[in-house]
Design an enzyme around this catalytic site. Structure first.
Site, PDB file in Angstrom:
ATOM      1  N   ARG A  34       0.847  -1.215   0.000  1.00  0.00           N
ATOM      2  CA  ARG A  34       0.000   0.000   0.000  1.00  0.00           C
ATOM      3  C   ARG A  34       0.876   1.257   0.000  1.00  0.00           C
ATOM      4  O   ARG A  34       0.589   2.225  -0.673  1.00  0.00           O
ATOM      5  CB  ARG A  34      -0.925   0.021   1.220  1.00  0.00           C
ATOM      6  CG  ARG A  34      -1.764  -1.224   1.414  1.00  0.00           C
ATOM      7  CD  ARG A  34      -3.060  -1.223   0.610  1.00  0.00           C
ATOM      8  NE  ARG A  34      -3.815  -2.419   0.892  1.00  0.00           N
ATOM      9  CZ  ARG A  34      -3.822  -3.536   0.132  1.00  0.00           C
ATOM     10  NH1 ARG A  34      -3.135  -3.582  -1.000  1.00  0.00           N
ATOM     11  NH2 ARG A  34      -4.538  -4.583   0.489  1.00  0.00           N
ATOM     12  N   GLU A 178     -14.394 -13.637   9.527  1.00  0.00           N
ATOM     13  CA  GLU A 178     -14.238 -13.098   8.166  1.00  0.00           C
ATOM     14  C   GLU A 178     -13.952 -14.191   7.128  1.00  0.00           C
ATOM     15  O   GLU A 178     -12.802 -14.580   6.916  1.00  0.00           O
ATOM     16  CB  GLU A 178     -13.095 -12.064   8.129  1.00  0.00           C
ATOM     17  CG  GLU A 178     -12.894 -11.476   6.733  1.00  0.00           C
ATOM     18  CD  GLU A 178     -11.781 -10.436   6.631  1.00  0.00           C
ATOM     19  OE1 GLU A 178     -11.113 -10.147   7.643  1.00  0.00           O
ATOM     20  OE2 GLU A 178     -11.581  -9.915   5.533  1.00  0.00           O
ATOM     21  N   LYS A 220     -17.929 -10.709   8.994  1.00  0.00           N
ATOM     22  CA  LYS A 220     -17.290  -9.778   8.049  1.00  0.00           C
ATOM     23  C   LYS A 220     -17.119 -10.481   6.694  1.00  0.00           C
ATOM     24  O   LYS A 220     -16.092 -11.123   6.445  1.00  0.00           O
ATOM     25  CB  LYS A 220     -15.936  -9.330   8.609  1.00  0.00           C
ATOM     26  CG  LYS A 220     -15.125  -8.498   7.627  1.00  0.00           C
ATOM     27  CD  LYS A 220     -13.968  -7.795   8.291  1.00  0.00           C
ATOM     28  CE  LYS A 220     -13.100  -7.108   7.257  1.00  0.00           C
ATOM     29  NZ  LYS A 220     -12.195  -6.118   7.792  1.00  0.00           N
ATOM     30  N   SER A 261     -14.131  -4.415   1.954  1.00  0.00           N
ATOM     31  CA  SER A 261     -14.258  -3.753   0.648  1.00  0.00           C
ATOM     32  C   SER A 261     -13.632  -4.593  -0.458  1.00  0.00           C
ATOM     33  O   SER A 261     -14.053  -4.485  -1.620  1.00  0.00           O
ATOM     34  CB  SER A 261     -13.696  -2.331   0.679  1.00  0.00           C
ATOM     35  OG  SER A 261     -12.323  -2.305   0.983  1.00  0.00           O
ATOM     36  N   GLY A 262     -12.625  -5.403  -0.150  1.00  0.00           N
ATOM     37  CA  GLY A 262     -12.158  -6.436  -1.066  1.00  0.00           C
ATOM     38  C   GLY A 262     -11.682  -6.033  -2.444  1.00  0.00           C
ATOM     39  O   GLY A 262     -11.730  -6.849  -3.353  1.00  0.00           O
ATOM     40  N   GLY A 263     -11.291  -4.763  -2.633  1.00  0.00           N
ATOM     41  CA  GLY A 263     -10.821  -4.358  -3.956  1.00  0.00           C
ATOM     42  C   GLY A 263     -11.822  -3.495  -4.700  1.00  0.00           C
ATOM     43  O   GLY A 263     -11.551  -3.041  -5.817  1.00  0.00           O
ATOM     44  N   ARG A 292      -8.920  -0.928   2.519  1.00  0.00           N
ATOM     45  CA  ARG A 292      -8.556  -0.062   1.395  1.00  0.00           C
ATOM     46  C   ARG A 292      -9.568   1.042   1.126  1.00  0.00           C
ATOM     47  O   ARG A 292      -9.205   2.189   0.871  1.00  0.00           O
ATOM     48  CB  ARG A 292      -8.386  -0.915   0.133  1.00  0.00           C
ATOM     49  CG  ARG A 292      -7.095  -1.659   0.112  1.00  0.00           C
ATOM     50  CD  ARG A 292      -7.140  -2.788  -0.880  1.00  0.00           C
ATOM     51  NE  ARG A 292      -7.909  -3.921  -0.388  1.00  0.00           N
ATOM     52  CZ  ARG A 292      -8.083  -5.061  -1.054  1.00  0.00           C
ATOM     53  NH1 ARG A 292      -7.565  -5.209  -2.253  1.00  0.00           N
ATOM     54  NH2 ARG A 292      -8.769  -6.059  -0.533  1.00  0.00           N
TER      55      ARG A 292
HETATM   56  P1  13P Z   1     -10.365  -4.462   2.574  1.00  0.00           P
HETATM   57  O1  13P Z   1     -11.577  -3.628   2.930  1.00  0.00           O
HETATM   58  O2  13P Z   1      -9.264  -3.672   1.955  1.00  0.00           O
HETATM   59  O3  13P Z   1     -10.757  -5.688   1.804  1.00  0.00           O
HETATM   60  O4  13P Z   1      -9.744  -4.952   3.936  1.00  0.00           O
HETATM   61  C1  13P Z   1     -10.569  -5.486   4.879  1.00  0.00           C
HETATM   62  C2  13P Z   1      -9.857  -6.514   5.646  1.00  0.00           C
HETATM   63  O5  13P Z   1      -9.760  -6.428   6.839  1.00  0.00           O
HETATM   64  C3  13P Z   1      -9.281  -7.658   4.924  1.00  0.00           C
HETATM   65  O6  13P Z   1      -8.949  -8.647   5.851  1.00  0.00           O
END
Ligand code: 13P
Length: 339
Positions: A34, A178, A220, A261-263, A292
């Site tokens: 990042r 998650e 999550k 958010s996953g990308g 992100r």
């Molecule tokens: P993102 O929202 O960037 O996907 O990150 C969330 C997260 O905690 C991934 O483990």
């Protein structure tokens, strides 16, 4: 306070109207990636500076109820020499901690992965709790293709996720569960829905097997979207596909579903959360636990310079505020033009 009361108090602090979670628990290799994107070298000092700036954003606690930290940050001091968990608590924010230890190939299941970290988990949690952590996070990862994930991967990852959650609750730590279904690939939204349903079903079966208290955990998950290379679905399509899967397999006893958010881009993930919250009755609170999507603009604004702290905080505040509005379906894309 009993363990159950402790868990319920943390849930009450985390699951609040207009608020979500900031995932700032990037591991050393991930934060290096990042930072590289904004031209900054990742060192202990730059990580401390950046995280200290964003956690000090004035009134961050108005939209953020919890922050997930990486172990290094939990033990770090802010630029003003305040322990990071203490700084967060002073903002009315609950400190949490990532406790899985990454992932690697699942043997005899080519293409699938398994998450590590159960060994010694109880001892580590004891330490994290003494440092101020009140909730934890464990991430499972599922790749999508025509044949992946295998049932073997779904079942084994569900099992470790449930065992982690049970250990956390026994120690008064709220588990964030998650199961991330990755956005990578060229699959359809229907295929993503099918995989998400299979994964979530096995996760809840495993949680039940391990007697995890659903009322004191947070889910999550990923939103149900087409693969990254497939093209975008509208926010309404994403919300519809996501809710139809979740209604089938996520028990109403779960207090909160906090999406990753996953990308997705920052704007997209806000718009999709807004659509989810605009789609009529659902039994859970639908919120964000973004990494992100909350941090990208702040990282760009900071760009490794302390002099940019105000700009980075403004960027963080904006994303947190807009996602806070999306919690009740009150966001509109025009708001992106405001500061
Ligand atoms: P993102 O929202 O960037 O996907 O990150 C969330 C997260 O905690 C991934 O483990």
């Amino acid at each position: 306070m009993s363990v159950k009361q402790e868990l319920l108090a943390t849930i009450a602090d985390l699951v609040q109207p207009g608020k979500g979670i900031l995932a700032a628990d990037e591991s050393a290799p991930t934060i290096a990636k990042r930072f590289k994107a904004v031209g900054v070298e990742s060192t202990e000092a730059t990580r401390r500076e950046y995280r200290s700036i964003i956690f000090s954003t004035p009134k961050l606690g108005a939209h953020v109820s919890g922050v997930i930290l990486y172990q290094e940050t939990l033990e770090q001091l802010s630029l003003d020499d305040v322990a990071i968990p203490k700084l967060l608590a002073s903002q009315g924010i609950v400190p949490g901690i990532k406790v899985d230890q990454g992932k690697g190939p699942l043997v005899n299941a080519p293409g699938d992965e398994i998450t590590y970290g159960l060994d010694g988990l109880g001892t580590r949690l004891e330490h994290y709790k003494s440092m101020g952590a009140r909730f934890a996070k464990w991430r499972d990862v599922f790749h999508i293709s025509d044949t992946l994930p295998s049932f073997q991967a779904i079942k084994s990852n569900a099992e470790v996720l449930a065992r982690y959650a049970a250990v956390c609750q026994s120690m008064g730590i709220v588990p964030i569960v998650e199961p991330e279904v990755l956005i990578d690939g060229n699959h359809s939204i229907e295929r993503a829905a099918e995989v998400s349903e299979d994964v979530l079903l096995e996760v809840f079966k495993a949680l039940h097997r391990h007697r995890v208290d659903l009322e004191t955990m947070v889910l999550k998950p990923s939103m149900v979207t087409p693969g990254k290379e497939t093209g975008k679905a509208s926010p309404e399509q994403v919300a519809e596909a996501t809710l139809s899967v979740f209604r089938r397999v996520v028990p109403a006893a779960v207090p909160g579903i906090f999406f990753l958010s996953g990308g997705q881009t920052p704007e997209e993930s806000t718009e999709n959360l807004n659509a989810l919250n605009s789609m009529g009755y659902h039994p859970w609170e639908l919120s964000f636990s973004y990494g992100r999507a909350l941090q990208e603009p702040a990282q760009k604004a900071w760009a490794g310079m302390l002099d940019n702290a105000d700009k980075a905080q403004a960027a963080m505040k904006k994303r947190a505020r807009l996602n806070g509005l999306a919690r009740s379906g009150s966001y509109s894309p025009d708001m992106e033009r405001e500061d």
